[in-house]
Scaffold this motif. Structure first.
Motif, PDB file in Angstrom:
ATOM      1  N   GLY A 186       0.768  -1.245   0.000  1.00  0.00           N
ATOM      2  CA  GLY A 186       0.000   0.000   0.000  1.00  0.00           C
ATOM      3  C   GLY A 186       0.794   1.288   0.000  1.00  0.00           C
ATOM      4  O   GLY A 186       0.218   2.374  -0.058  1.00  0.00           O
ATOM      5  N   LEU A 202       2.242   5.809   4.488  1.00  0.00           N
ATOM      6  CA  LEU A 202       1.132   6.579   5.059  1.00  0.00           C
ATOM      7  C   LEU A 202       1.286   8.054   4.671  1.00  0.00           C
ATOM      8  O   LEU A 202       0.299   8.777   4.520  1.00  0.00           O
ATOM      9  CB  LEU A 202       1.122   6.420   6.578  1.00  0.00           C
ATOM     10  N   ALA A 259       1.958   9.341   1.877  1.00  0.00           N
ATOM     11  CA  ALA A 259       1.267   9.641   0.620  1.00  0.00           C
ATOM     12  C   ALA A 259      -0.203   9.944   0.858  1.00  0.00           C
ATOM     13  O   ALA A 259      -0.799  10.797   0.186  1.00  0.00           O
ATOM     14  CB  ALA A 259       1.418   8.462  -0.343  1.00  0.00           C
ATOM     15  N   LYS A 260      -0.797   9.270   1.825  1.00  0.00           N
ATOM     16  CA  LYS A 260      -2.204   9.505   2.169  1.00  0.00           C
ATOM     17  C   LYS A 260      -2.361  10.881   2.809  1.00  0.00           C
ATOM     18  O   LYS A 260      -3.269  11.644   2.475  1.00  0.00           O
ATOM     19  CB  LYS A 260      -2.658   8.411   3.158  1.00  0.00           C
ATOM     20  N   VAL A 261      -1.454  11.198   3.741  1.00  0.00           N
ATOM     21  CA  VAL A 261      -1.542  12.472   4.466  1.00  0.00           C
ATOM     22  C   VAL A 261      -1.250  13.641   3.528  1.00  0.00           C
ATOM     23  O   VAL A 261      -1.798  14.736   3.691  1.00  0.00           O
ATOM     24  CB  VAL A 261      -0.558  12.481   5.656  1.00  0.00           C
ATOM     25  N   ARG A 271      -2.272  14.126   0.740  1.00  0.00           N
ATOM     26  CA  ARG A 271      -3.497  14.523   0.036  1.00  0.00           C
ATOM     27  C   ARG A 271      -4.452  15.288   0.942  1.00  0.00           C
ATOM     28  O   ARG A 271      -5.497  15.753   0.498  1.00  0.00           O
ATOM     29  CB  ARG A 271      -4.187  13.278  -0.534  1.00  0.00           C
ATOM     30  N   LEU A 277      -6.909  13.219   7.505  1.00  0.00           N
ATOM     31  CA  LEU A 277      -7.698  11.994   7.494  1.00  0.00           C
ATOM     32  C   LEU A 277      -8.932  12.151   8.370  1.00  0.00           C
ATOM     33  O   LEU A 277      -8.964  12.970   9.294  1.00  0.00           O
ATOM     34  CB  LEU A 277      -6.857  10.825   8.011  1.00  0.00           C
ATOM     35  N   TYR A 301      -5.066   4.034  12.664  1.00  0.00           N
ATOM     36  CA  TYR A 301      -3.623   4.002  12.422  1.00  0.00           C
ATOM     37  C   TYR A 301      -2.850   4.283  13.704  1.00  0.00           C
ATOM     38  O   TYR A 301      -1.813   3.663  13.967  1.00  0.00           O
ATOM     39  CB  TYR A 301      -3.237   5.021  11.347  1.00  0.00           C
ATOM     40  N   LEU A 317       1.444   0.926   4.566  1.00  0.00           N
ATOM     41  CA  LEU A 317       0.099   0.363   4.622  1.00  0.00           C
ATOM     42  C   LEU A 317       0.033  -0.870   3.735  1.00  0.00           C
ATOM     43  O   LEU A 317       0.515  -0.850   2.591  1.00  0.00           O
ATOM     44  CB  LEU A 317      -0.934   1.396   4.145  1.00  0.00           C
ATOM     45  N   GLU A 343      -5.076  -2.062   4.327  1.00  0.00           N
ATOM     46  CA  GLU A 343      -5.022  -0.727   4.942  1.00  0.00           C
ATOM     47  C   GLU A 343      -4.613  -0.800   6.413  1.00  0.00           C
ATOM     48  O   GLU A 343      -5.020   0.043   7.217  1.00  0.00           O
ATOM     49  CB  GLU A 343      -6.368  -0.001   4.811  1.00  0.00           C
ATOM     50  N   LEU A 372      -1.888  13.456  11.140  1.00  0.00           N
ATOM     51  CA  LEU A 372      -2.987  12.675  10.569  1.00  0.00           C
ATOM     52  C   LEU A 372      -4.309  13.435  10.650  1.00  0.00           C
ATOM     53  O   LEU A 372      -5.116  13.410   9.711  1.00  0.00           O
ATOM     54  CB  LEU A 372      -3.122  11.334  11.286  1.00  0.00           C
TER      55      LEU A 372
END
Length: 456
Positions: free
Chosen positions: A99, A102, A104-106, A108, A111, A119, A147, A151, A210
């Protein structure tokens, strides 16, 4: 049309893994995607240039990373499967986490609170496990949190981690390391710090990131940022809930003595919501393989040298001979497992029979893994689940055998107690030497006749 030479151009490692595309790289290491040839399982292979790490004086760091990754096997930590080496390279074969980071998710944006909480729960659970084994990570940040396909979070990169033997006489760590935006104020002050408490500061920064989508101590230059870090001076955006704010405020406390502990975090209602502590589980002990020859192009194309007889001997001899000053003997965690290795002049069959008898006498279930390897599973639920111990016998000479114990699951302290209080007394009449002991046999009197008699 298929290339008839494709098979020959495959980059095979020890005839066991095929190494594919580059996943990432650092100063001394590259990480490649790999596949186990027999099972088809995907892995990540970290390749370290031995000459470079020797030149930069990073040998101890590499040894420590290997040792730590063997110790912290947990559902939320990237698993180490195998360590292999040639004259010029070291290979870490690790769990492949699909995955990504993490981070890369943040990147954007912030959360949702429930996602961030999940998490954070997994992060704290894994860090609690690491700390229970004396390991401080010292570089926790979203870039080092991966991830998987479900997830679920996996902590990676233990290159800066610390073990108890790094503590000075004051009981503290003194090496400044980590990523500036996530480093605890006491680490920056150069007066010594508790690695576990410093990790919790980093966890607080991660939770803030996060939920907020940005750093708590963000400034245009590092010195301004450090001034805010020293004062624990930060503000919450309006969308972070009051319960989450209270927890972050207890984590981002400049005085480490006043910072919240993991035990207290686990009692916070916000944290407890939906929390399910991962069950203790068994991950196969990482193996170690060593090969002296490389192909002209540097690929490892042949099968690894057989290490079945005697594997323990080959591991130490080959590692020691590969290059002077590069002894990876603590791949086996010898210094950290009290009573975990002994030598005997009994036959492997006689030793196995005694081990099984001792296990059954302690109400441990015995499972035979292979001819001279057993797993002993305790019936009692301990702090980290049921204790499981693997014992393997290696014949290193016609009249000398080495017996190695390793913890497969359960709590480290319970494992040490098992070795010291249960195993050692029960096996004393067949033991020649325990690891670290100076006596000639289990009785301490050097009487080999009495020793041999114990094998009958």
């Amino acid at each position: 049309m298929e290339d008839p030479n494709a098979q020959n151009s495959r980059n095979l490692i020890f005839g066991k893994y095929e190494m594919g595309r580059l996943l990432g790289q650092g100063t001394f290491a590259k990480v490649y995607y790999g596949k186990h040839l027999r099972s088809g399982e995907s892995v990540a292979i970290k390749v370290i240039n031995k000459d470079q790490v020797k030149k930069e004086g990073l040998i101890e760091q590499i040894k420590r990373e290997i040792s730590v990754m063997r110790m912290v096997r947990h559902p939320n930590v990237v698993g180490l499967k195998e360590v292999m080496a040639t004259k010029t390279k070291i290979f870490f074969v690790m769990e492949y986490v699909r995955g990504g980071e993490l981070f890369a998710k943040v990147a954007r944006g912030k959360l949702k609170e429930d996602v961030a909480r999940k998490y954070f729960q997994q992060l704290i659970s894994a860090i609690d496990f690491c700390h229970s084994r004396g390991v401080s990570h010292r570089d926790l940040k979203p870039e080092n949190l991966l991830l998987d396909e479900n997830e679920d979070l996996k902590i990676s990169d233990f290159g800066l981690s610390a073990l108890p033997e790094q503590l000075r006489n004051d009981g503290l760590l003194h090496t400044q390391c980590g990523t500036p935006a996530y480093v605890a104020p006491e680490v920056l002050r150069k007066k010594g710090y508790d690695g576990a408490k410093a990790d919790l500061w980093s966890c607080g920064v991660i939770l803030y990131v996060l939920l907020a989508g940005f750093l708590p101590f963000q400034e245009e230059n590092v010195m301004k940022m450090y001034r805010r870090v020293f004062k624990a001076e930060f503000e919450f955006p309006p969308w972070i809930s009051s319960d989450a704010r209270r927890l972050i405020s207890k984590l981002l406390v400049a005085d480490p003595e006043k910072r919240i502990t993991i035990a207290a975090i686990m009692q916070v209602p916000w944290f407890k919501k939906g929390f399910c502590r991962p069950r203790a589980f068994s991950i196969a002990e990482p193996t170690d393989r060593f090969e002296e020859e490389e192909s002209p192009k540097g690929e490892l194309t042949g099968p690894a040298q057989s290490v079945s007889v005697p594997p323990f001997y080959n591991a130490f001899e080959l590692i020691s001979s590969m290059s002077s000053g590069f002894d990876l003997s603590n791949l086996f965690e010898n210094k950290k497992k009290a009573g975990s290795i002994f030598t005997s002049r009994c036959s492997a069959a006689a030793i196995m029979a005694r081990l099984e008898g001792v296990a059954k006498g302690l109400s441990f279930r015995v499972m035979k893994l292979k001819e001279f390897k057993v797993r002993m599973q305790g019936a009692v639920e301990g702090r980290k689940g049921q204790l499981a111990v693997t014992a393997e016998v290696f014949e290193v000479a016609p009249e000398v055998a080495v017996v190695e114990f390793s913890k497969s699951a359960g709590d480290t302290l319970e494992y040490v107690k098992f070795c010291e209080e249960d195993v050692r007394p029960a096996l004393k009449d067949i033991v020649w030497t325990w690891q670290g002991d100076n006596c000639n046999n289990g009785n301490g009197n050097g009487d080999s006749d009495e020793f041999v008699h114990g094998c009958n």
